[in-house]
Design a protein around this motif. Structure first.
Motif, PDB file in Angstrom:
ATOM      1  N   PRO A   1      23.828   7.443  91.101  1.00  0.00           N
ATOM      2  CA  PRO A   1      23.378   7.070  89.759  1.00  0.00           C
ATOM      3  C   PRO A   1      24.593   6.840  88.860  1.00  0.00           C
ATOM      4  N   ARG A   2      24.349   6.454  87.611  1.00  0.00           N
ATOM      5  CA  ARG A   2      25.456   6.275  86.666  1.00  0.00           C
ATOM      6  C   ARG A   2      26.306   7.546  86.596  1.00  0.00           C
ATOM      7  N   LYS A   3      25.646   8.690  86.542  1.00  0.00           N
ATOM      8  CA  LYS A   3      26.365   9.960  86.607  1.00  0.00           C
ATOM      9  C   LYS A   3      25.451  11.019  87.194  1.00  0.00           C
ATOM     10  N   TYR A   4      26.052  11.883  88.016  1.00  0.00           N
ATOM     11  CA  TYR A   4      25.331  12.935  88.728  1.00  0.00           C
ATOM     12  C   TYR A   4      25.773  14.283  88.154  1.00  0.00           C
ATOM     13  N   PHE A   5      24.804  15.077  87.676  1.00  0.00           N
ATOM     14  CA  PHE A   5      25.100  16.398  87.116  1.00  0.00           C
ATOM     15  C   PHE A   5      24.492  17.491  87.980  1.00  0.00           C
ATOM     16  N   GLU A   6      25.249  18.559  88.156  1.00  0.00           N
ATOM     17  CA  GLU A   6      24.731  19.769  88.797  1.00  0.00           C
ATOM     18  C   GLU A   6      24.851  20.917  87.816  1.00  0.00           C
ATOM     19  N   VAL A   7      23.848  21.801  87.811  1.00  0.00           N
ATOM     20  CA  VAL A   7      23.893  22.991  86.971  1.00  0.00           C
ATOM     21  C   VAL A   7      23.538  24.203  87.820  1.00  0.00           C
ATOM     22  N   ASP A   8      24.342  25.251  87.705  1.00  0.00           N
ATOM     23  CA  ASP A   8      24.031  26.511  88.390  1.00  0.00           C
ATOM     24  C   ASP A   8      24.703  27.639  87.619  1.00  0.00           C
ATOM     25  N   PHE A   9      24.445  28.861  88.043  1.00  0.00           N
ATOM     26  CA  PHE A   9      25.099  29.988  87.390  1.00  0.00           C
ATOM     27  C   PHE A   9      26.622  29.852  87.505  1.00  0.00           C
ATOM     28  N   PRO A  10      27.374  30.302  86.490  1.00  0.00           N
ATOM     29  CA  PRO A  10      28.838  30.149  86.511  1.00  0.00           C
ATOM     30  C   PRO A  10      29.497  30.689  87.776  1.00  0.00           C
ATOM     31  N   MET A  11      29.032  31.813  88.309  1.00  0.00           N
ATOM     32  CA  MET A  11      29.637  32.385  89.510  1.00  0.00           C
ATOM     33  C   MET A  11      29.491  31.437  90.700  1.00  0.00           C
ATOM     34  N   ILE A  12      28.321  30.805  90.827  1.00  0.00           N
ATOM     35  CA  ILE A  12      28.083  29.856  91.927  1.00  0.00           C
ATOM     36  C   ILE A  12      28.930  28.602  91.730  1.00  0.00           C
TER      37      ILE A  12
ATOM     38  N   SER B   1      37.409  26.981  85.163  1.00  0.00           N
ATOM     39  CA  SER B   1      36.862  27.884  86.181  1.00  0.00           C
ATOM     40  C   SER B   1      35.366  27.712  86.402  1.00  0.00           C
ATOM     41  N   HIS B   2      34.634  27.192  85.393  1.00  0.00           N
ATOM     42  CA  HIS B   2      33.180  27.094  85.514  1.00  0.00           C
ATOM     43  C   HIS B   2      32.649  25.690  85.266  1.00  0.00           C
ATOM     44  N   SER B   3      33.486  24.674  85.329  1.00  0.00           N
ATOM     45  CA  SER B   3      32.993  23.303  85.201  1.00  0.00           C
ATOM     46  C   SER B   3      34.011  22.320  85.761  1.00  0.00           C
ATOM     47  N   LEU B   4      33.484  21.200  86.188  1.00  0.00           N
ATOM     48  CA  LEU B   4      34.314  20.090  86.660  1.00  0.00           C
ATOM     49  C   LEU B   4      33.650  18.821  86.160  1.00  0.00           C
TER      50      LEU B   4
END
Length: 234
Positions: free
Chosen positions: A15-26, A57-60
Motif C-alpha cells: 500500500p502507500r504506507k504500511y503501519f504496524e502497532v503493538d506494545f512497546p516491548m514487542i 527504541s519503540h518506533s521505526l
C-alpha cells in the motif's frame, strides 16, 4: 512477529504506507530483528526515499513502512504517534486486528472502533478472533486460557456472529459482516485445501471443525467516496 509487509513487497502489492502497532516491548524486539537481519532491513531501505530512517527504541519510520509502540486502549496517544509517522487519514485505509479486541474490555474495544470509524472517512476494518464462546467448547477454551493466566477481558462480545456484527455497527461502521472460519475454509480453492491437508494427517476432523467454528472473520466498512467497500465479501 508478522511478516506481511515483506511478503507484500515481494509480490509488489505494498500500500502507500504500511503501519504496524503493538506494545512497546514487542516493537523493541521487532526493531532489533529488523536492524540485525539484512533480509528484513534491506526491503525497508529499498522502499524508503528519505535521507535516513527515523528509529528509536519503540518506533521505526520509513517512507513505506512504520512500526509504532503503543497501547490500543488509549486512542489519543495512538493517533498522535501515527500522525507523527505521516499517517494520511484521507487515503482509503485497511485496518486489521488479529486476536486483539478480545483482550480488551468491551468498552475499550468499543472506544477503539469508534475512534477508527470517526478518524478514517474511507476504511475497512477486519477483525479475526473468537466466536460462539458461550457453548461448552467455548467454555473449555476460556478455562484452558485462564489456567495459563490469560484473561479474555472482552469475551462477552464473542457470543455469536451477530454480537460481533452488532459491535461494529453500534460503533460507527456503516456495513458489517461476520462468518466463522469453517465457512472460510469451505471457500478456499480445493487445490489449496488438498495441499494443506497433505502437509499433516488430520485424524481429528470433528475437533478441527469445532475449533474453526469458534473463530471468525468480521469485516466492516465506511465509504464516503462510494468505492463499493460494502459489497466486498467472500
Amino acid at each position: 512477529m508478522d511478516t506481511l509487509f515483506w511478503r507484500l513487497k515481494d509480490e509488489n502489492l505494498l500500500p502507500r504506507k504500511y503501519f504496524e502497532v503493538d506494545f512497546p516491548m514487542i516493537v523493541a524486539r521487532k526493531i532489533h530483528n529488523i536492524k540485525s537481519k539484512p533480509p528484513l532491513s534491506k526491503p525497508i531501505m529499498e522502499s524508503h526515499s528519505g535521507d535516513s530512517l527515523l528509529i528509536d527504541s519503540h518506533s521505526l519510520d520509513s517512507t513505506r513502512y512504520s512500526i509504532v509502540g503503543a497501547d490500543l486502549r488509549f486512542s489519543s496517544d495512538l493517533e498522535e504517534k501515527l500522525k507523527k509517522h505521516n499517517l494520511d487519514i484521507q487515503l482509503p485505509t485497511l485496518l486489521v486486528a488479529e486476536c486483539v479486541l478480545v483482550y480488551m474490555t468491551p468498552q475499550q474495544s468499543a472506544d477503539l472502533l469508534k475512534w477508527a470509524a470517526s478518524t478514517f472517512p474511507v476504511a475497512m476494518f477486519i477483525n479475526y478472533e473468537q466466536v460462539n464462546m458461550t457453548d461448552r467448547f467455548g467454555q473449555i477454551m476460556i478455562e484452558n486460557l485462564q489456567r495459563r493466566q490469560c484473561n479474555l477481558a472482552g469475551v462477552e462480545v464473542c457470543r455469536s456472529l451477530d454480537s460481533q456484527r452488532e459491535r461494529l455497527l453500534l460503533n460507527g461502521w456503516e456495513a458489517a459482516h461476520a462468518i466463522d472460519m469453517m465457512k472460510v475454509y469451505s471457500f478456499l480453492p480445493q487445490a489449496d485445501v488438498k495441499r494443506i491437508e497433505a502437509l499433516e494427517f488430520l485424524d481429528e476432523k470433528e475437533l478441527f471443525e469445532q475449533l474453526m467454528q469458534h473463530y471468525c472473520i468480521c469485516w466492516a466498512s465506511k465509504d464516503s467516496s462510494n468505492l463499493g467497500l460494502a459489497n466486498i465479501t467472500f
